[in-house]
Structure formats: C-alpha cells, structure tokens
Design an enzyme around this catalytic site. Structure first.
Site, PDB file in Angstrom:
ATOM      1  N   HIS A 212       0.907  -1.308  -0.066  1.00 14.98           N
ATOM      2  CA  HIS A 212       0.425  -0.399   0.132  1.00 14.98           C
ATOM      3  C   HIS A 212       0.921   1.254  -0.203  1.00 14.98           C
ATOM      4  O   HIS A 212       0.583   2.084  -0.210  1.00 14.98           O
ATOM      5  CB  HIS A 212      -0.729   0.040   1.326  1.00 14.98           C
ATOM      6  CG  HIS A 212      -0.228   0.546   2.403  1.00 14.98           C
ATOM      7  ND1 HIS A 212       0.515  -0.582   2.835  1.00 14.98           N
ATOM      8  CD2 HIS A 212       0.495   1.804   3.284  1.00 14.98           C
ATOM      9  CE1 HIS A 212       0.886  -0.121   4.007  1.00 14.98           C
ATOM     10  NE2 HIS A 212       1.195   1.054   4.134  1.00 14.98           N
TER      11      HIS A 212
HETATM   12  C1  UD1 Z   1      -2.106   5.496   5.641  1.00  7.85           C
HETATM   13  C2  UD1 Z   1      -0.475   5.587   7.026  1.00  7.85           C
HETATM   14  C3  UD1 Z   1       0.472   4.243   6.728  1.00  7.85           C
HETATM   15  C4  UD1 Z   1       0.028   3.498   7.200  1.00  7.85           C
HETATM   16  C5  UD1 Z   1      -1.417   3.164   6.701  1.00  7.85           C
HETATM   17  C6  UD1 Z   1      -2.518   1.960   7.127  1.00  7.85           C
HETATM   18  C7  UD1 Z   1      -0.118   7.881   6.643  1.00  7.85           C
HETATM   19  C8  UD1 Z   1       0.431   8.878   6.151  1.00  7.85           C
HETATM   20  N1  UD1 Z   1      -0.113   6.674   5.986  1.00  7.85           N
HETATM   21  O1  UD1 Z   1      -2.033   5.321   4.602  1.00  7.85           O
HETATM   22  O2  UD1 Z   1       1.456   5.033   7.351  1.00  7.85           O
HETATM   23  O3  UD1 Z   1       0.572   1.888   6.868  1.00  7.85           O
HETATM   24  O4  UD1 Z   1      -2.581   4.427   6.725  1.00  7.85           O
HETATM   25  O5  UD1 Z   1      -2.916   1.243   6.010  1.00  7.85           O
HETATM   26  O6  UD1 Z   1      -0.653   8.047   7.641  1.00  7.85           O
HETATM   27  N2  UD1 Z   1      -9.349   4.845   1.611  1.00  7.85           N
HETATM   28  C9  UD1 Z   1     -10.447   3.954   2.055  1.00  7.85           C
HETATM   29  N3  UD1 Z   1     -11.066   3.967   2.293  1.00  7.85           N
HETATM   30  C10 UD1 Z   1     -10.231   4.262   3.883  1.00  7.85           C
HETATM   31  C11 UD1 Z   1      -8.991   5.057   4.315  1.00  7.85           C
HETATM   32  C12 UD1 Z   1      -8.733   4.528   2.684  1.00  7.85           C
HETATM   33  O7  UD1 Z   1     -11.389   3.865   0.611  1.00  7.85           O
HETATM   34  O8  UD1 Z   1     -10.993   4.002   4.751  1.00  7.85           O
HETATM   35  C13 UD1 Z   1      -8.263   4.792   0.380  1.00  7.85           C
HETATM   36  C14 UD1 Z   1      -8.502   6.667  -0.187  1.00  7.85           C
HETATM   37  O9  UD1 Z   1      -8.756   6.377  -1.423  1.00  7.85           O
HETATM   38  C15 UD1 Z   1      -7.512   7.280   0.961  1.00  7.85           C
HETATM   39  C16 UD1 Z   1      -6.157   6.258   0.500  1.00  7.85           C
HETATM   40  O10 UD1 Z   1      -6.805   4.955   0.609  1.00  7.85           O
HETATM   41  O11 UD1 Z   1      -6.892   8.405   0.113  1.00  7.85           O
HETATM   42  C17 UD1 Z   1      -5.333   5.993   1.137  1.00  7.85           C
HETATM   43  O12 UD1 Z   1      -5.702   6.034   2.152  1.00  7.85           O
HETATM   44  P1  UD1 Z   1      -4.972   7.402   3.652  1.00  7.85           P
HETATM   45  O13 UD1 Z   1      -5.293   7.056   4.997  1.00  7.85           O
HETATM   46  O14 UD1 Z   1      -4.595   8.535   3.013  1.00  7.85           O
HETATM   47  O15 UD1 Z   1      -3.272   6.589   3.744  1.00  7.85           O
HETATM   48  P2  UD1 Z   1      -3.165   5.359   3.497  1.00  7.85           P
HETATM   49  O16 UD1 Z   1      -1.805   5.116   2.085  1.00  7.85           O
HETATM   50  O17 UD1 Z   1      -3.889   4.293   3.914  1.00  7.85           O
END
Ligand code: UD1
Length: 369
Positions: A212
């Site tokens: 991820h």
């Molecule tokens: C975040 C953390 C990372 C951690 C990871 C675990 C930061 C900078 N990164 O990354 O350190 O290892 O979580 O998963 O804080 N999304 C969904 N549903 C959700 C959450 C996210 O669809 O419940 C999608 C959205 O499109 C979003 C993308 O995932 O834009 C990324 O989510 P985000 O929280 O920005 O970062 P992660 O890649 O999950």
C-alpha cells in the site's frame, strides 16, 4: 517532574488501521488502573468497515468517545482537517496528556495540536527511523518525536536514534512492542479462524502479499515491476493478496491479475489476517507492522522496500529487505527462499508492553510514580 498528579485524564488517539492494535492493549491496561481516565479519539482517517470498524470489533476496542470524521484527502488537506477538528476536543476536555501511536498523519496532527496547547504528548513507537524523508511516515515520526514529552520505544534502535537527535533519554523508555501484545492475545482465536482452510489452502502452502505504500503503488512503473516479480514467485508459491483500498484503485481491471496462483481479496479483519499470515510459508509486504508480526510468528518476510525503520526485524527476526524492483525482489527470493537461520524474537516483545507503558506514564506524571 513538578506538578505531578493524583490521577491522569488522557486522550488516546487512533486514526488508521495500524494504530488500533497498539491502542487496544494499552486502553485495557489504563482502564484497569483507577488513577487513569483514558478517552478514545478516532480521527476517521480510515473509515471503511474493513479498515476500521472490523478492527474495533476484533480487538474489543470500545466505541470512540470522539469521532472526528476527517476522511481522505491530500496530506495537507487530511492533516489540516485533523488539526481543525482535534483542537476543540482538547480545549473542551482539557486532558493532562495526549497519547498518540505510530507514524500516520493522525499521529502528527494530534501531537501538534496538543503541543501548541501546552498539553504533554506521549508518543508510542517513538524513535523509529527509516532515514528516508520521501516517506510521509518518516516526516510524521521525526516531527512527532521532536514535540513529544514522553517517548515510548519498541526496539533498541529507537533509543539510539532519539539520543542522536538530542532527546534527553530520561524522557524515553524501552517498553517493547504493543502490537505484539495484541498478536499474543489473539493468536489462539486466529488459529481457530482457519482462514487458509476457508480459502481452500493447506497451511504452509502459500504466501501472503500486502502492498500500500505510495512509493510502491502510486507510480505505475513501480507497481508493474513488483507485480511482475510476484507473478513469477507465484509460480513457485501460490500467493494470496488482500488489497488495500489505495492499491485497489491502482491495480489493472478486475480479472487481469487475479488467478489461481495470485488471488486478490478484499481487506481482511485483524483476526482473519492474523490467521492467514500465521499459516503462511512467507509474507511479501511493504507494511511496517507486518515486519514485526512475522518476526514473532517466525514466518519469513520479504519487505518490498529499500529500507526499514524496524532494523531489529532484519538483525534478529525473519525479515529480509527485498527492494522494490522486479530484479531485486526475485534475487532476494532466490537467495533466501524460506530459510531464516538464527531468527529470534526481540527482547520485550513478550505481550507485556502495555504494562510497561502504564508504568512509564505513571513514573512521569503521577505523584506516587
Ligand atoms: C495510512 C498511513 C500509513 C499506514 C496505512 C495503513 C499516513 C501518511 N499513512 O496510509 O502509514 O501504513 O495508513 O493502512 O498516515 N481509503 C479508503 N478507505 C479507508 C481509508 C482510505 O478507501 O477507510 C483510500 C482512500 O482513497 C485514500 C487512500 O485509501 O485516499 C489512502 O488513505 P490514507 O489514509 O491517506 O493513507 P494510507 O495509504 O491508508
């Protein structure tokens, strides 16, 4: 320390999936001691049921006392939402300290709000460093540690890094790994879950993939190289890949990859994933926490990165840095395969970290500490 208190009102913050398995044992230990009054804040950085709700259920976490609903966005947008929505919570509830865990945007955002309001910040998993400032988590780690008052550290490298950065080690404590408290508590339940059997797989006959990290999945060339390596490895060892929502959005259309030897799944709950991982022959991942969990489970881990902020998993555990190109991943697979001679569990990764955290918090803030 002056102004020691008889009781401590704490706001404990979680926001993203890897935070919840660290908070669960800590909240349990704090709640068992009547001097502590912990409240749980969920920023809502992760909001899907499979990324958040299922973890609360599996880990026995109480419903959050505050849900900030910050959701997704760019780093600036997400962090700004966290700042704006957490500040009134701190102003209204006037905690004695704010406790943050890990290295996600919620960790830094809430630590910054607290520090600006002169509320001491306790950082769990302090001191880890990848020395790679292109990783958003590294920025979050460095900045959170710089403003934290009490730094609770999971492995010896963390103490050395903090000392190098000029932190007074009187404010830091090696407490071990809270995530392993959760793993040990739920190991039996995970065994009973029999995820492998549900998927028609024999224990020890497959590998597990998670992916991820933005550097790996957001740029098509990187993702293609990693997938090409995984497809080659899948010819030796069938792979199961629960796909993070960030990654799902970047993968080729459904059906193009998914096959008998590389199976894509939706994200799994904590117990389901632990069950699948514990019965795997090997794990291929770019996660931080999974490097630690595989070390304790004794499962060979290939970390699809060039560095790790968790060096103890390479020095003592089952982790190998495999890089992020097709060639480097395949070279690591051919060199190491399923062999990890001499691997062992690091000190203090024993399921008792929550108690050590509570002792460290007591010693720093409570009158009889
Ligand atoms: C975040 C953390 C990372 C951690 C990871 C675990 C930061 C900078 N990164 O990354 O350190 O290892 O979580 O998963 O804080 N999304 C969904 N549903 C959700 C959450 C996210 O669809 O419940 C999608 C959205 O499109 C979003 C993308 O995932 O834009 C990324 O989510 P985000 O929280 O920005 O970062 P992660 O890649 O999950």
């Amino acid at each position: 320390m002056s102004n020691r208190k008889q009781e401590l009102h704490l706001l404990c913050v979680g926001g993203a999936r890897p935070n919840f398995m660290k908070l669960a044992p800590l909240l349990r230990a704090l709640r068992a001691d009547s001097r502590f009054h912990p409240l749980l804040v969920h920023t809502g950085q992760h909001y899907d049921h499979q990324m958040s709700g299922a973890f609360f259920r599996d880990l026995g976490l109480p419903d959050p006392d505050f849900y900030l609903g910050v959701g997704s966005g760019s780093h600036a947008q997400q962090t700004a939402e966290i700042l704006k929505s957490f500040e009134p919570v701190v102003l209204d509830s006037r905690p004695d300290a704010v406790l943050v865990v890990g290295d996600v945007n919620s960790t830094l955002g809430c630590a910054l709000v607290a520090a600006k309001l002169c509320v001491p910040v306790i950082h769990v998993e302090a001191g880890l460093r990848s020395f790679d400032r292109t990783m958003p988590e590294e920025i979050n780690r460095v900045l959170t540690d710089a403003i934290a008052d009490l730094l609770l550290v999971s492995e010896p490298s963390g103490l050395a890094n903090l000392q190098r950065e000029g932190v007074d080690l009187a404010r830091a404590r090696l407490v071990g790994n809270l995530m392993i408290d959760s793993l040990r508590r739920h190991r039996e339940q995970a065994r009973e879950q029999r995820m492998a059997k549900h998927l028609g797989l024999a224990p020890g006959s497959y590998g597990v993939v998670t992916l991820h990290r933005p550097a790996n999945v957001d740029a098509p060339e990187s993702l293609q190289g990693i997938l090409a390596a995984l497809l080659t490895i899948a010819a030796d060892l069938p792979l199961v890949f629960p796909v993070h929502p960030r990654t799902r959005a970047k993968l080729p259309p459904a059906g193009a990859l998914d096959g008998a030897r590389l199976r894509l799944l939706d994200p799994l709950s904590y117990i389901e994933f632990l069950s699948l991982m514990a019965d795997a022959a090997a794990v291929f991942t770019d996660s931080g926490g999974i490097q630690e969990e595989t070390t304790v489970l004794g499962i060979p881990c290939f970390t699809l990165r060039d560095n790790t902020e968790r060096p103890v998993t390479v020095e003592q555990g089952t982790n190998v840095l495999a890089g992020t190109t097709k060639d480097s991943i395949l070279a690591a697979w051919r060199e190491h395969g399923l062999r990890r001679p001499g691997a062992r569990t690091p000190d203090l990764w024993d399921g008792e970290s929550a108690q050590r955290c509570v002792r460290a918090i007591t010693q720093r803030y409570l009158q009889d500490g």
